[in-house]
Scaffold this active site. Structure first.
Site, PDB file in Angstrom:
ATOM      1  N   GLU A  93       7.677  -3.745   0.389  1.00 18.45           N
ATOM      2  CA  GLU A  93       8.338  -4.209  -0.844  1.00 18.45           C
ATOM      3  C   GLU A  93       8.915  -3.002  -1.581  1.00 18.45           C
ATOM      4  O   GLU A  93       8.387  -1.890  -1.478  1.00 18.45           O
ATOM      5  CB  GLU A  93       7.284  -4.917  -1.711  1.00 18.45           C
ATOM      6  CG  GLU A  93       7.813  -5.399  -3.057  1.00 18.45           C
ATOM      7  CD  GLU A  93       6.845  -6.368  -3.755  1.00 18.45           C
ATOM      8  OE1 GLU A  93       5.723  -6.581  -3.253  1.00 18.45           O
ATOM      9  OE2 GLU A  93       7.236  -6.908  -4.813  1.00 18.45           O
TER      10      GLU A  93
ATOM     11  N   ASN B 140       9.365 -16.131  -3.254  1.00 18.88           N
ATOM     12  CA  ASN B 140       8.029 -15.548  -3.149  1.00 18.88           C
ATOM     13  C   ASN B 140       7.118 -16.097  -4.234  1.00 18.88           C
ATOM     14  O   ASN B 140       7.500 -16.113  -5.409  1.00 18.88           O
ATOM     15  CB  ASN B 140       8.122 -14.021  -3.314  1.00 18.88           C
ATOM     16  CG  ASN B 140       6.750 -13.360  -3.328  1.00 18.88           C
ATOM     17  OD1 ASN B 140       6.067 -13.316  -2.315  1.00 18.88           O
ATOM     18  ND2 ASN B 140       6.336 -12.870  -4.493  1.00 18.88           N
ATOM     19  N   GLU B 141       5.937 -16.547  -3.839  1.00 17.67           N
ATOM     20  CA  GLU B 141       4.891 -16.975  -4.786  1.00 17.67           C
ATOM     21  C   GLU B 141       5.459 -17.746  -5.977  1.00 17.67           C
ATOM     22  O   GLU B 141       5.202 -17.398  -7.137  1.00 17.67           O
ATOM     23  CB  GLU B 141       4.084 -15.767  -5.267  1.00 17.67           C
ATOM     24  CG  GLU B 141       3.280 -15.132  -4.161  1.00 17.67           C
ATOM     25  CD  GLU B 141       2.286 -14.054  -4.629  1.00 17.67           C
ATOM     26  OE1 GLU B 141       2.350 -13.629  -5.794  1.00 17.67           O
ATOM     27  OE2 GLU B 141       1.448 -13.656  -3.802  1.00 17.67           O
TER      28      GLU B 141
ATOM     29  N   TYR C 297      -5.715 -11.927  -1.036  1.00 23.47           N
ATOM     30  CA  TYR C 297      -6.198 -10.550  -1.120  1.00 23.47           C
ATOM     31  C   TYR C 297      -7.711 -10.566  -1.295  1.00 23.47           C
ATOM     32  O   TYR C 297      -8.255 -11.448  -1.945  1.00 23.47           O
ATOM     33  CB  TYR C 297      -5.520  -9.818  -2.278  1.00 23.47           C
ATOM     34  CG  TYR C 297      -4.056  -9.555  -1.987  1.00 23.47           C
ATOM     35  CD1 TYR C 297      -3.690  -8.502  -1.162  1.00 23.47           C
ATOM     36  CD2 TYR C 297      -3.057 -10.376  -2.502  1.00 23.47           C
ATOM     37  CE1 TYR C 297      -2.350  -8.253  -0.867  1.00 23.47           C
ATOM     38  CE2 TYR C 297      -1.714 -10.139  -2.208  1.00 23.47           C
ATOM     39  CZ  TYR C 297      -1.372  -9.079  -1.395  1.00 23.47           C
ATOM     40  OH  TYR C 297      -0.053  -8.843  -1.089  1.00 23.47           O
TER      41      TYR C 297
ATOM     42  N   GLU D 181       1.177 -12.428   3.311  1.00 24.60           N
ATOM     43  CA  GLU D 181       0.570 -11.334   2.531  1.00 24.60           C
ATOM     44  C   GLU D 181      -0.944 -11.463   2.660  1.00 24.60           C
ATOM     45  O   GLU D 181      -1.516 -12.477   2.238  1.00 24.60           O
ATOM     46  CB  GLU D 181       0.958 -11.387   1.058  1.00 24.60           C
ATOM     47  CG  GLU D 181       2.375 -10.946   0.788  1.00 24.60           C
ATOM     48  CD  GLU D 181       2.699 -10.831  -0.697  1.00 24.60           C
ATOM     49  OE1 GLU D 181       1.805 -10.465  -1.498  1.00 24.60           O
ATOM     50  OE2 GLU D 181       3.847 -11.136  -1.055  1.00 24.60           O
TER      51      GLU D 181
ATOM     52  N   GLN E  13       0.364  -3.996   2.275  1.00 25.90           N
ATOM     53  CA  GLN E  13       1.687  -3.785   2.835  1.00 25.90           C
ATOM     54  C   GLN E  13       1.555  -2.743   3.946  1.00 25.90           C
ATOM     55  O   GLN E  13       0.447  -2.584   4.455  1.00 25.90           O
ATOM     56  CB  GLN E  13       2.636  -3.382   1.729  1.00 25.90           C
ATOM     57  CG  GLN E  13       2.711  -4.479   0.640  1.00 25.90           C
ATOM     58  CD  GLN E  13       3.815  -4.300  -0.374  1.00 25.90           C
ATOM     59  OE1 GLN E  13       4.696  -3.466  -0.259  1.00 25.90           O
ATOM     60  NE2 GLN E  13       3.770  -5.121  -1.437  1.00 25.90           N
TER      61      GLN E  13
END
Ligand code: AHR
Length: 518
Positions: A26, A171-172, A243, A306, A367
């Site tokens: 990113e 995204n999201e 995450y 992700e 990432q």
């Protein structure tokens, strides 16, 4: 302690899509600037791309890389990153409170993908922008010359279309933090129209619609249902993110917590892939629900685009994210320094993806460089492997083939996210082309070694061809620029085959890869 595992040649889960070992870059912190790109660096090529970083990425055999965001993409104008560099605008990035020179855009990123031999996955901005920009960007990237956008691309140095197949529709979009956040209804409608339009350009694109940002979102899993009800037949994957963190231990360490408390937190942390597994299972069921409801023959899969451990850097990032440092260009952001405990976690996550390779076809470690990443760099200095580089490397390089449906019998423990979590977590991948099986195993036990007997049924005579072990006396051991191999694999010696029985001892808190030729 003992555990037994049976692998049978005929009992398989699925052919693994290589792209499950993808990664993400990113425009965030130093992922691009002083990460992959640093003109003037001793190893930089004529395009300013760091050769030392490219070498480490090539070693990982990363099959595809998602770009340019992330939260960044939701206010990104792709046009800012094309054309003569000196004319590109510097923009404020609202997602990370930084500024971006736009020195790297889609052309430079595509050249870098060629350099590291990977495929591009592009995300389009469905936050601040919409359908028209999506179709223009697609035509710019993939369209023929002789049309407005194709000719502009040619003028900017590239006559041939980039032929990007994988496209993320935003995204999201479920996240209130996202620029242009939408409800499931608003997003589902927009994503469907964008998908239809993109398909009108090229039916063969693989389109990824946004699912939940994580499974704690209040809208999860209704979000998936509603978005898929709008888009089902026009998309190919639904994107999930997750995450992992052991914040409890961070707190306990700061407060001088006892060894017992730390061990309990680690046990809970290492059971988090149970939650990941449930997340995948729930979304897989939701996909099936909508498929049945739509009387559709079309298949939609999961793109876990992700995933990683992310928490070590949270506190130090606050100042920049709160805007107290102005608008710095490429500051140190999300620079988690990973420890040995995270090696085990990343091994467990990858085992889950292998076991769910029937539905998870794409995934990206988030990432790749500097920003919550397996590769770290110093500006003007060295590039090195973080601790988590290794489980990712082993899975990406050796985890290609067919996932085996293993029958596992292991002692276990109760944790916050599930009961009877096996002390042994293992996945197995059969590669028919080279006649090998690779087992990836984690021992979650803090103090006990576990003797594992793996019975190999239906295969030919087996021989051990590789055995790699990662253990460390200190769960919090890290690699740094000056101590780059503090946490690294070493060759194991204890794996033996007797007839069709492979036996191996898993040391407490260890990650191991055992490969056999069959
Ligand atoms: O990877 C860091 C950020 O995490 C991404 O920009 C965003 O999509 C997610 O919340």
């Amino acid at each position: 302690m003992r555990a037994t595992v049976t692998a049978h040649k005929d009992y398989t889960i699925s052919k693994i899509d290589d792209r499950v070992y993808g990664a993400f870059l990113e425009h965030l912190g130093r992922a691009i600037y002083t990460g992959i790109y640093e003109p003037g660096h001793a190893t930089a090529d004529k395009n300013g791309m760091r050769g030392d970083v490219a070498q480490l990425v090539r070693e990982l055999k990363v099959p595809m890389v998602r770009y340019p965001g992330g939260n960044f993409v939701s206010a990104y104008n792709w046009e800012d990153g094309v054309g003569p560099r000196e004319q590109r605008p510097t923009r404020l990035d609202l997602a990370w409170h930084t500024s971006d020179s736009n020195a790297v855009g889609v052309h430079e990123f595509a050249d870098w993908c060629d350099l590291v031999d990977t495929e591009m996955m592009l995300a389009i901005n469905l936050g601040s922008r919409g359908l028209d920009d999506a179709r223009n960007f697609l035509e710019y990237v993939n369209g023929p010359t002789g049309s407005y956008w194709g000719d502009l691309r040619k003028k900017n140095g590239r006559a041939d279309p980039f032929n990007v197949k994988l496209w993320c529709l935003g995204n999201e979009m479920d996240g209130p933090w996202q620029v242009g956040h939408k409800t499931a209804h608003e997003y589902g409608r927009l994503a469907n129209e964008v998908a239809k339009t993109m398909r009108a350009f090229d039916k063969k694109l693989e389109l990824i619609v946004c699912g939940s940002s994580h499974s704690n979102m209040p809208t999860y899993p209704d979000w998936e249902r509603e978005v898929l009800e709008h888009t089902y037949d026009n998309v190919d994957h639904i994107s999930l993110h997750m995450y992992f963190a052991n914040r409890e231990n961070e707190r306990a360490l700061a407060e001088g917590g006892t060894a017992d408390v730390l061990a309990k937190n680690t046990a809970n942390y290492l059971a988090l892939n149970e939650k990941l597994d449930r997340y995948i299972a729930t979304v897989a069921s939701t996909i099936n629900f909508v498929k049945s409801k739509n009387r559709s023959k079309h298949n939609v899969y999961i793109s876990f685009d992700e995933w990683n451990v992310w928490y070590h850097s949270n506190k130090q990032d606050r100042k920049i994210l709160d805007g107290n440092d102005g608008w710095p260009h490429a500051p140190r952001l999300l620079e988690d320094i990973y420890n040995f405990e995270d090696v085990l976690q990343v091994g467990l996550i990858l085992n889950t993806f292998i076991r769910r390779s029937d539905v998870v076809k794409l995934a990206c470690i988030a990432q790749l460089v500097n920003v919550i990443a397996p590769i770290m760099t110093d500006p003007k200095g060295q590039a090195w492997r973080q601790t988590i580089y290794y489980p990712y490397y082993f899975a990406s390089v050796y985890g290609r083939g067919t996932a085996l449906q293993l029958a596992i019998n292991t002692p276990g423990y109760d944790a916050e996210h599930g009961d009877n979590i096996g002390y042994v977590d293992v996945s197995g991948v059969y590669n028919e082309e080279d006649g090998t099986i690779s087992f990836f195993a984690v021992n979650r036990h803090a103090t006990e070694a576990i003797d594992v007997e793996l019975s190999l049924e239906g295969f030919g005579a087996a021989t051990v061809i590789d055995h790699q072990v990662m253990t460390h006396a200190n769960l919090r051991a890290v690699n740094t620029a000056t101590e780059q191999t503090n946490v690294a694999p070493s060759k194991g010696t204890g794996a033996k085959v007797d007839g069709k029985l492979l036996s191996v001892k898993l040391q407490p808190y260890s990650y191991q890869m055992i490969r056999v030729k069959v």
